[in-house]
Write a protein that holds these residues in place. Structure first.
Motif, short mmCIF file in Angstrom:
data_model
loop_
_atom_site.label_atom_id
_atom_site.label_comp_id
_atom_site.label_asym_id
_atom_site.label_seq_id
_atom_site.Cartn_x
_atom_site.Cartn_y
_atom_site.Cartn_z
N THR A 199 0.81 -1.22 0.00
CA THR A 199 0.00 0.00 0.00
C THR A 199 0.84 1.27 0.00
O THR A 199 0.30 2.36 -0.19
N ASP A 200 2.14 1.15 0.21
CA ASP A 200 3.01 2.32 0.26
C ASP A 200 4.28 2.05 -0.55
O ASP A 200 4.62 0.91 -0.86
N VAL A 201 4.99 3.12 -0.81
CA VAL A 201 6.30 3.06 -1.44
C VAL A 201 7.36 3.12 -0.34
O VAL A 201 7.18 3.80 0.67
N ASP A 202 8.46 2.41 -0.50
CA ASP A 202 9.53 2.44 0.50
C ASP A 202 10.34 3.72 0.39
O ASP A 202 10.71 4.16 -0.71
N GLU A 219 21.85 15.80 8.40
CA GLU A 219 21.60 15.84 6.96
C GLU A 219 21.46 14.42 6.45
O GLU A 219 22.26 13.54 6.78
N TYR A 220 20.44 14.19 5.62
CA TYR A 220 20.09 12.85 5.18
C TYR A 220 19.96 12.76 3.66
O TYR A 220 19.60 13.75 3.00
N GLU A 221 20.23 11.57 3.16
CA GLU A 221 19.99 11.24 1.76
C GLU A 221 18.74 10.38 1.67
O GLU A 221 18.58 9.41 2.41
N LEU A 222 17.84 10.74 0.77
CA LEU A 222 16.57 10.02 0.61
C LEU A 222 16.60 9.14 -0.63
O LEU A 222 17.08 9.56 -1.69
N THR A 223 16.10 7.92 -0.49
CA THR A 223 15.94 7.01 -1.62
C THR A 223 14.50 6.53 -1.65
O THR A 223 13.95 6.12 -0.62
N VAL A 224 13.89 6.60 -2.82
CA VAL A 224 12.53 6.10 -3.01
C VAL A 224 12.62 4.80 -3.79
O VAL A 224 13.32 4.72 -4.81
N GLN A 225 11.92 3.77 -3.31
CA GLN A 225 11.97 2.46 -3.99
C GLN A 225 10.56 1.87 -4.07
O GLN A 225 9.82 1.83 -3.09
N LYS A 226 10.23 1.40 -5.28
CA LYS A 226 9.01 0.64 -5.49
C LYS A 226 9.40 -0.69 -6.12
O LYS A 226 9.83 -0.74 -7.26
N GLN A 227 9.30 -1.75 -5.33
CA GLN A 227 9.75 -3.08 -5.71
C GLN A 227 11.21 -3.03 -6.15
O GLN A 227 12.07 -2.65 -5.36
N ASN A 228 11.54 -3.36 -7.40
CA ASN A 228 12.94 -3.42 -7.81
C ASN A 228 13.44 -2.15 -8.48
O ASN A 228 14.54 -2.13 -9.04
#
Length: 452
Positions: free
Chosen positions: A180-183, A222-231
């Motif tokens: 239901t969400d994106v990582d 300070e942070y680095e963001l990564t968006v992942q949907k499945q592979n």
């Protein structure tokens, strides 16, 4: 021979087709949601359309997962072609009617596409079906030209990230797992520690970008963001910069510490930095106020080590941060800190009566100190009202005489509280209050009560 006619007809139709016509969408007729006879999408082959079943209070067969081919030419648009049973139509979430033979849809910036099958003749809703779209081209994320700067305040923080080629935020995996969400992965650039969170789409966001949740317990940095949907995943080019806000301490209405099992008190919170001062003042009707200085254990907790010589007791606990008094958990009762000698002692948090019920989703009671002999005393013993082998002890302040009140039942509220009827032999006057359970007696209640 008659079984060959459909096949010969199909061959004839293909042979008669003009060479310059666009290829017709392939038609799916198996495992369709209720009311659908066929389902097709322009430029999407049959093997890229999957009918999924999820378990949510029983099996649901109304989920359609669409994997777009890499060369899909229509971006975030798609044309769905559905053949329906007679008298049936398709409605969207706003109850708009679609022409099922040619449904032009946009699947960007949404969780899923939801539709309802409706019988116009009988005016009956037959059920819903949902479309989930998974592109196969890489995710991309353009820079906004500035960092995401947020101040931590003890609650979840939300930021909006413009991610492209995501498809619908929700999907169903090959193993029929409903996502239901994106990582969202949040990497501290200094320590390398990665915190996992989630992202989704919400219509109240005017730009309807991906809504990413930043947990309340994060450290400043300070942070680095990564968006992942499945592979598929993408690193966001703009940094997330978190700063500490005001200190927040989560003091519960009742806290109990036992000297035989613990050497200190602790409270959770946020932004608990050493440059602030945290003072807990303990008050009751029997001793002068005692002030304890709490120290940050981390930015998420405070502690105070209690010496063995510290007097046990039942106290109102008032917190001061940098000299300012903090509000209680409930606006009608003080927070209580109970310091026991023995962990087996019963607890006594609040005394009240029926007239001081605080009504809401859960009935609670405002603490009072004056009781009429004709009304029972309602006691919060932190046991849900389930102990019956208990008695209340009333010790007359003037004479020192002690009276026993037997357990008389419990309230019929969602959270039960214990009832004690005041017996006839108890004279009017002022009393100290204790609870006794078998051979163990509670600490003295922090207030002297008056019986009229």
């Amino acid at each position: 021979m008659r079984h060959l006619y459909p096949l010969l007809l199909l061959i004839l139709l293909v042979a008669c087709k003009k060479k310059d016509d666009a290829p017709a969408p392939e038609i799916l007729t198996r495992s369709l949601p209720t009311g659908l006879l066929s389902f097709a999408i322009d430029n999407v082959p049959q093997e890229n359309i999957r009918f999924a079943t999820i378990e949510e209070n029983g099996p649901h067969h109304n989920r359609i997962v669409i994997t777009l081919p890499k060369a899909y030419p229509k971006g975030d648009e798609m044309t769905v072609r559905i053949k329906m049973m007679e008298d049936l139509v398709i409605l969207d979430g706003a109850m708009n009617e679609y022409n099922p033979a040619e449904m032009k849809l946009n699947f960007s910036k949404t969780g899923s596409l939801e539709f309802t099958v409706y019988n116009k003749n009988s005016k009956v809703y037959l059920g819903n079906f949902y479309l989930y779209v998974d592109p196969t081209i890489p995710l991309t994320a353009p820079s906004t030209g500035k960092d995401y700067e947020e101040t931590l305040d003890g609650t979840e923080t939300f930021i909006y990230i413009p991610v492209q080629n995501l498809g619908t935020a929700e999907t169903i995996t090959e193993k029929n797992e409903w996502l239901t969400d994106v990582d969202i992965f949040i990497k501290n650039k200094k320590t390398g520690i990665v915190t996992t969170s989630r992202g989704a789409y919400y219509l109240e966001n005017p730009n309807n970008d991906l809504f990413a949740m930043i947990p309340a317990a994060m450290e400043a940095g300070e942070y680095e963001l990564t968006v992942q949907k499945q592979n598929r995943k993408v690193i966001i080019p703009d940094a997330l910069v978190l700063k500490y806000g005001k200190p927040v301490v989560q003091i519960l209405p009742f806290t109990s510490v036992s000297m035989d099992t613990s050497s200190g008190i602790s409270y959770l919170g946020y932004n608990l930095l050493p440059e602030h001062q945290y003072i807990m003042e303990l008050r009751n009707d029997f001793t002068a106020p005692v002030r304890l200085e709490l120290s940050p254990n981390s930015h998420l907790s405070l502690k105070h080590d209690i010496p063995a010589s510290f007097p046990s007791g039942n106290y109102e606990a008032v917190l001061f941060i940098d000299g300012k008094e903090m509000p209680s958990y409930w606006n009608y009762n003080r927070n209580i800190l109970e310091i026991k000698k023995d962990s087996r002692q019963p607890s006594l948090a609040t005394l009240s009566n029926e007239k001081n019920a605080v009504l809401g989703e859960v009935t609670l009671y405002k603490a009072v100190t004056t009781f009429k002999k004709s009304e029972p005393i309602i006691a919060d013993l932190r046991d849900g009202g389930y102990k019956s082998n208990i008695i209340m002890l009333l010790k007359n302040v003037a004479t020192g005489e002690t009276f026993e009140l037997p357990f008389s039942g419990k309230t019929d509220s969602f959270i039960p509280f214990s009832l004690f009827n005041i017996t006839k032999e108890v004279p009017t006057g002022k009393y100290e209050v204790f609870i006794k359970e078998v051979d163990k007696t509670s600490e003295r209640y922090h207030k002297i009560i008056t019986i009229e």
